[in-house]
Design a protein around this motif. Structure first.
Motif, PDB file in Angstrom:
ATOM      1  N   ILE A 133       0.854  -1.185   0.000  1.00  0.00           N
ATOM      2  CA  ILE A 133       0.000   0.000   0.000  1.00  0.00           C
ATOM      3  C   ILE A 133       0.894   1.240   0.000  1.00  0.00           C
ATOM      4  N   THR A 160      -1.842   5.698   2.571  1.00  0.00           N
ATOM      5  CA  THR A 160      -2.850   4.728   3.007  1.00  0.00           C
ATOM      6  C   THR A 160      -2.500   4.170   4.375  1.00  0.00           C
ATOM      7  N   VAL A 174      -4.658   4.187   7.898  1.00  0.00           N
ATOM      8  CA  VAL A 174      -4.899   3.015   8.744  1.00  0.00           C
ATOM      9  C   VAL A 174      -4.432   3.299  10.169  1.00  0.00           C
ATOM     10  N   SER A 211     -10.839   3.592   5.178  1.00  0.00           N
ATOM     11  CA  SER A 211      -9.935   2.523   4.721  1.00  0.00           C
ATOM     12  C   SER A 211     -10.670   1.189   4.792  1.00  0.00           C
ATOM     13  N   THR A 247      -7.517  -3.515   3.890  1.00  0.00           N
ATOM     14  CA  THR A 247      -6.276  -2.757   4.033  1.00  0.00           C
ATOM     15  C   THR A 247      -5.717  -2.937   5.434  1.00  0.00           C
ATOM     16  N   TYR A 248      -6.591  -2.881   6.439  1.00  0.00           N
ATOM     17  CA  TYR A 248      -6.147  -3.138   7.816  1.00  0.00           C
ATOM     18  C   TYR A 248      -5.541  -4.538   7.913  1.00  0.00           C
ATOM     19  N   ARG A 273      -4.138  -6.291   5.539  1.00  0.00           N
ATOM     20  CA  ARG A 273      -2.842  -6.335   4.837  1.00  0.00           C
ATOM     21  C   ARG A 273      -1.722  -5.803   5.734  1.00  0.00           C
TER      22      ARG A 273
END
Length: 99
Positions: free
Chosen positions: A40, A44, A48, A55, A59-60, A62
């Motif tokens: 990311i 980004t 987070v 978000s 994504t969290y 990842r």
């Protein structure tokens, strides 16, 4: 947005972001290094770590996976979330006083 989702946005996500930032720093990683590992952008990652509700949960996840904690979501949150309080009704109706 439901009340539960709103509570999560106000309490859980910022708390999770703080914990993820603390873990990153404890492991000696820069924001750039962690963002690269998670695939990311640094911007980004900042979102987070700030607990930004815009978000995606993916994504969290990842970021968590890049930190090696992908199976430990429950350990990121503690018991400080406000609990819903239920109104207690008196057992004896004579204890109800109307004003």
């Amino acid at each position: 947005m439901s009340a539960d989702a709103s509570m999560m946005n106000r309490h859980l996500l910022p708390q999770m972001g703080d914990r993820l930032r603390d873990l990153r720093k404890a492991r000696g990683l820069t924001a750039e290094q962690l963002a690269l590992a998670a695939g990311i952008t640094r911007k980004t990652l900042h979102s987070v770590e700030s607990g930004d509700p815009s978000s995606a949960i993916g994504t969290y996840l990842r970021v968590m996976a890049a930190l090696g904690i992908n199976g430990e979501l429950a350990l990121l949150a503690d018991d400080t979330l406000p609990q819903r309080r239920r109104a207690r009704l008196p057992r004896d109706p004579s204890d109800c006083h109307l004003q």
